[in-house]
Each structure stands twice: as C-alpha cells, then as structure tokens.
Write a protein that holds these residues in place. Structure first.
Motif, PDB file in Angstrom:
ATOM      1  N   VAL A   1       6.364  -0.648   2.919  1.00  0.00           N
ATOM      2  CA  VAL A   1       7.460   0.329   2.965  1.00  0.00           C
ATOM      3  C   VAL A   1       7.983   0.562   1.545  1.00  0.00           C
ATOM      4  CG1 VAL A   1       9.841   0.724   3.725  1.00  0.00           C
ATOM      5  CG2 VAL A   1       8.147  -0.132   5.355  1.00  0.00           C
ATOM      6  N   ALA A   2       8.149  -0.527   0.786  1.00  0.00           N
ATOM      7  CA  ALA A   2       8.646  -0.401  -0.593  1.00  0.00           C
ATOM      8  C   ALA A   2       7.711   0.494  -1.412  1.00  0.00           C
ATOM      9  CB  ALA A   2       8.778  -1.783  -1.238  1.00  0.00           C
ATOM     10  N   ALA A   3       6.411   0.241  -1.309  1.00  0.00           N
ATOM     11  CA  ALA A   3       5.437   1.015  -2.099  1.00  0.00           C
ATOM     12  C   ALA A   3       5.412   2.479  -1.656  1.00  0.00           C
ATOM     13  CB  ALA A   3       4.048   0.386  -1.962  1.00  0.00           C
ATOM     14  N   SER A   4       5.472   2.708  -0.345  1.00  0.00           N
ATOM     15  CA  SER A   4       5.415   4.091   0.159  1.00  0.00           C
ATOM     16  C   SER A   4       6.691   4.856  -0.178  1.00  0.00           C
ATOM     17  CB  SER A   4       5.211   4.092   1.683  1.00  0.00           C
ATOM     18  OG  SER A   4       4.051   3.378   2.019  1.00  0.00           O
TER      19      SER A   4
ATOM     20  N   SER B   1       3.763   7.675   5.527  1.00  0.00           N
ATOM     21  CA  SER B   1       3.902   8.955   4.822  1.00  0.00           C
ATOM     22  C   SER B   1       5.342   9.455   4.974  1.00  0.00           C
ATOM     23  CB  SER B   1       2.857   9.957   5.307  1.00  0.00           C
ATOM     24  OG  SER B   1       3.318  10.753   6.300  1.00  0.00           O
ATOM     25  N   PHE B   2       6.176   9.040   4.050  1.00  0.00           N
ATOM     26  CA  PHE B   2       7.588   9.415   4.071  1.00  0.00           C
ATOM     27  C   PHE B   2       7.768  10.827   3.516  1.00  0.00           C
ATOM     28  CE2 PHE B   2       8.248   4.641   3.710  1.00  0.00           C
ATOM     29  CZ  PHE B   2       8.605   4.507   5.053  1.00  0.00           C
ATOM     30  N   PRO B   3       8.851  11.515   3.920  1.00  0.00           N
ATOM     31  CA  PRO B   3       9.047  12.903   3.474  1.00  0.00           C
ATOM     32  C   PRO B   3       9.329  13.022   1.967  1.00  0.00           C
ATOM     33  CG  PRO B   3      10.969  12.124   4.697  1.00  0.00           C
ATOM     34  CD  PRO B   3       9.936  11.053   4.814  1.00  0.00           C
ATOM     35  N   ARG B   4       8.932  14.173   1.426  1.00  0.00           N
ATOM     36  CA  ARG B   4       9.195  14.497   0.014  1.00  0.00           C
ATOM     37  C   ARG B   4       9.997  15.804   0.016  1.00  0.00           C
ATOM     38  NH1 ARG B   4       5.466  10.592   0.600  1.00  0.00           N
ATOM     39  NH2 ARG B   4       4.307   9.915  -1.248  1.00  0.00           N
TER      40      ARG B   4
ATOM     41  N   ASP C   1       0.863  -1.177   0.000  1.00  0.00           N
ATOM     42  CA  ASP C   1       0.000   0.000   0.000  1.00  0.00           C
ATOM     43  C   ASP C   1       0.908   1.238   0.000  1.00  0.00           C
ATOM     44  OD1 ASP C   1      -1.624   2.123   0.593  1.00  0.00           O
ATOM     45  OD2 ASP C   1      -2.299   1.361   2.551  1.00  0.00           O
ATOM     46  N   ASN C   2       0.801   2.041  -1.056  1.00  0.00           N
ATOM     47  CA  ASN C   2       1.743   3.170  -1.167  1.00  0.00           C
ATOM     48  C   ASN C   2       1.398   4.330  -0.240  1.00  0.00           C
ATOM     49  OD1 ASN C   2      -0.363   4.389  -2.453  1.00  0.00           O
ATOM     50  ND2 ASN C   2       0.613   4.481  -4.479  1.00  0.00           N
TER      51      ASN C   2
ATOM     52  N   VAL D   1       8.913   8.953  -6.550  1.00  0.00           N
ATOM     53  CA  VAL D   1       8.223   9.315  -7.798  1.00  0.00           C
ATOM     54  C   VAL D   1       7.596  10.703  -7.676  1.00  0.00           C
ATOM     55  CG1 VAL D   1       6.239   8.725  -9.264  1.00  0.00           C
ATOM     56  CG2 VAL D   1       7.884   6.950  -8.594  1.00  0.00           C
ATOM     57  N   ASP D   2       7.002  11.010  -6.531  1.00  0.00           N
ATOM     58  CA  ASP D   2       6.423  12.354  -6.320  1.00  0.00           C
ATOM     59  C   ASP D   2       7.491  13.418  -6.526  1.00  0.00           C
ATOM     60  OD1 ASP D   2       3.875  11.596  -5.800  1.00  0.00           O
ATOM     61  OD2 ASP D   2       3.918  11.987  -3.637  1.00  0.00           O
ATOM     62  N   CYS D   3       8.662  13.197  -5.931  1.00  0.00           N
ATOM     63  CA  CYS D   3       9.740  14.199  -6.031  1.00  0.00           C
ATOM     64  C   CYS D   3      10.222  14.337  -7.477  1.00  0.00           C
ATOM     65  CB  CYS D   3      10.921  13.818  -5.141  1.00  0.00           C
ATOM     66  SG  CYS D   3      10.522  13.870  -3.399  1.00  0.00           S
ATOM     67  N   LEU D   4      10.487  13.205  -8.128  1.00  0.00           N
ATOM     68  CA  LEU D   4      11.023  13.267  -9.499  1.00  0.00           C
ATOM     69  C   LEU D   4      10.013  13.889 -10.456  1.00  0.00           C
ATOM     70  CD1 LEU D   4      12.769   9.758  -9.729  1.00  0.00           C
ATOM     71  CD2 LEU D   4      13.871  11.987  -9.367  1.00  0.00           C
ATOM     72  N   ALA D   5       8.761  13.441 -10.366  1.00  0.00           N
ATOM     73  CA  ALA D   5       7.734  13.965 -11.283  1.00  0.00           C
ATOM     74  C   ALA D   5       7.453  15.436 -10.964  1.00  0.00           C
ATOM     75  CB  ALA D   5       6.458  13.134 -11.176  1.00  0.00           C
TER      76      ALA D   5
END
Ligand code: KG4
Ligand code: ZN
Length: 343
Positions: free
Chosen positions: A244-247, A196-199, A191-192, A253-257
C-alpha cells in the motif's frame, strides 16, 4: 554584512546567520517531531508553546556557532507567511524585538518563496525564471517564479497537501509520524503496482491542480473498508503495508511529476525548482530527474537538509534587502495559503 534569519512557521524552530554572499555561518533547527508524534500531526497550540520555549535558546546557539554577538548583526529576517498563526507570531515578535533593541532593519520572508530559494542556494547561481513546485506538509503548489520575489500561482491542491496525505496514510498504516519518511521506508519492500490508486486530475491537461483527498480515501477503503474504524487496532500484514505504501507513493509521485511537467510545457519555461519536505522523497527526485532529462529541462531540487523547514532558506531576505524591501515594526503575520505574488 551578516543577517540573522528566523523560521517558526510550523513545527520547527530555526535560525541561521548568513552573509550577503550567501555564506552560511551557522544554522540551528530545533524539531518538535517528538511533541507531535503521538497526535500523528502538528497540533498548532503545542507548536506555538514550544516555539516560545525554544526561540531564544535557538537564536543564542545560532549566534554562538557563528562566533558573533547580536551587535554584529546588520539585519534580522523572519518568515511571516504562510504558516500557523501562533507559530508565526513567535518568530515575528522575536525578530521585531531584536530589530528594535539593536536599531537594525527588519526583513519579511515568504516561507514558500524561501523553499524555492533553497534551490538557488544549492545551485550557487541564478535559477530564475523557473517553474517552482513546492511540496510540503501544508502546501502542494506550482508557481511561475519570474524572480526570487515574484511568483504567479499556476495551480495547487484543492484539498490535502502532498505531505499531509503522506502523514495521514502513514497513520492508517500504523507507521510513525512524520509519514513521508516512514512511507518511503516501508515502500522499499513493496510492489508499487499492487494497488491501482486514483491519480486525480492527472489526465486533465487543462488543470494544474492537485487533489490528494480521494487518494487518501481510496487507501482507507483498501485497508479498512467503509465506516468507522480504529486504525490503531488494525492488524495489517507487513507485506500489505509495504505494498500500500509503495502504491500510494507511486500515485502521489505520478501526480506531482505529471503536473510539474505540464506546467513547464504550458509556461514554456525550461527550468524546474522543487522544494519542501516531500522533495526529500527519493522516488519523486528520481522521477523528476528522469522526466526533466528527457524533456531537456534543467532541474534543481533542494538538497535533503534544505527540503524540510530550516532558516538557511531565509537567505532570500538578502534579495529583499537589496531590493530595498524593509519592514517597519507594524509587520504582521499572514497565515493564509495562496497569498503569494509580486512583492
Ligand atoms: O516543508 P516541511 O518541513 O514543512 C512544511 O512547511 O509543511 O514538510 C514536512 C512534510 C511532512 O508532511 C513530511 O511527511 C513530508 O514533508 N516529508 C516527506 C519526506 N520527508 C518529509 N514526504 C515524502 N517523502 C519523504 N522522504
Ligand atoms: Zn515548509
């Protein structure tokens, strides 16, 4: 015209024969993945030694597959920057020796420009000017790519590269090296939104930089708490590994995109080219596709087999040859990271 391209910047020994029409006559990639696996990352000295052993067999096989001999070559190109010093040297010395022995031109290739050129090859048409996003094990950089050979830096990582973060987080989770493909696979069952990891920098509209070190530390605290820990002794439940992998993947991906779209907005460009090993990530590809479609941006992502290191993308050497950019035998390596600009 036939050109031999050589790539040995990191842990892949690769060669290709390409025509001036960008036709690929052969391509060989000898991966060192297995040699580095037990160290969970590339060990520079092991990489350099493996290149020494492999470079000539790889070149021979490449020529054989193209059904040509050394005397049929019109030029030799080699990636001389950026990369691991010992690895770069092996390719550069081999290329120089061939050029000296056969009296043919030597062409230098910038590995980062080559990653973006993979998009040009796949598109089979001009893709410049564009914003270039290079996401690999060693780099996470954004460039204004005016031409194939003229890049202006817009932003980059201030600490770990995206691929490096994938590799390190995979090690923490007990997943095999290289971490990118292992994390993507584990994330399929996760579950991604579980964590909620930092961006870092994402909300900062002034910055086109990335930072993945804090994100990596946040993952570490989530699975092991603070203090010293032997990750190989941790027993993490399978569902937690997946979550953890998905999150983690979602945060990267949020940061790169996010920054790629900001770079397009700020530069006023309407084309995005994406290359490097992390560009093989399905979630990143789908996300960029959706965002670019919505923003009316033309997107070129390197095809899977040209995302990770290869010598086909060294076809950028044709552009240099045509621009008269030929080196002499004093050509040196430039291992450094951001030394990229007008050629
Ligand atoms: O471009 P590359 O082959 O080598 C460098 O120039 O560094 O990139 C290798 C990196 C590794 O860190 C690997 O984990 C990552 O690309 N990678 C991926 C995926 N496939 C490879 N990262 C995320 N998702 C993937 N599917
Ligand atoms: Zn690369």
């Amino acid at each position: 015209m036939k050109i031999l391209t050589i790539e040995s910047t990191c842990d892949e020994t690769a060669a290709a024969v390409i025509t001036d029409e960008f036709e690929v006559l052969s391509s060989v990639v000898a991966s060192q993945e297995q040699l580095h696996q037990k160290f969970n990352g590339v060990v520079p000295e092991i990489a350099a030694r493996a290149h020494v052993e492999r470079i000539l067999p790889v070149i021979n096989e490449t020529l054989e597959r193209a059904s040509i001999s050394l005397t049929d070559l019109d030029a030799v190109a080699v990636a001389n920057e950026p990369g691991l010093a010992g690895s770069l040297l092996v390719g550069v010395v081999a290329a120089k020796a061939l050029c000296l022995a056969h009296d043919i031109p030597l062409v230098a290739v910038n590995h980062l420009q080559a990653h973006i050129f993979a998009c040009r090859l796949a598109a089979e048409k001009n893709v410049f000017p564009c914003v270039g996003l290079i996401v690999s094990g060693g780099h996470s950089n954004l460039y204004k790519c005016n031409t194939a050979l003229d890049f202006t830096p817009l932003g980059g990582t201030i600490d770990d590269a995206a691929g490096e973060a994938f590799d390190k987080v995979a090690t923490m989770l007990g997943l095999p090296y290289p971490g990118g493909p292992s994390i993507s696979k584990a994330a399929l069952e996760g579950d991604n939104k579980a964590y909620s990891f930092p961006r870092p920098f994402l909300r900062d509209k002034e910055s086109l930089d990335f930072s993945f070190s804090g994100l990596k530390t946040a993952v570490r605290y989530e699975i092991a708490g603070q203090g010293q820990v032997d990750f190989s002794a941790l027993e993490i439940p399978e569902q937690k590994i997946a979550d953890v992998a998905a999150s983690f993947q979602a945060a990267v991906v949020d940061c790169l995109a996010g920054k790629a779209m900001l770079a397009l907005e700020r530069s006023g460009m309407d084309t995005l080219c994406v290359g490097g090993g992390v560009a093989a990530n399905h979630v990143l590809r789908d996300r960029l596709q959706a965002e670019c479609e919505q923003a009316g941006v033309t997107l070129h992502i390197a095809p899977f087999k040209l995302c990770t290191d290869n010598a086909v993308m060294g076809a950028i050497a044709i552009e240099r040859l045509q621009a008269g950019l030929i080196e002499d035998l004093s050509l040196d390596i430039s291992p450094g990271l951001m030394r990229i600009g007008k050629s």
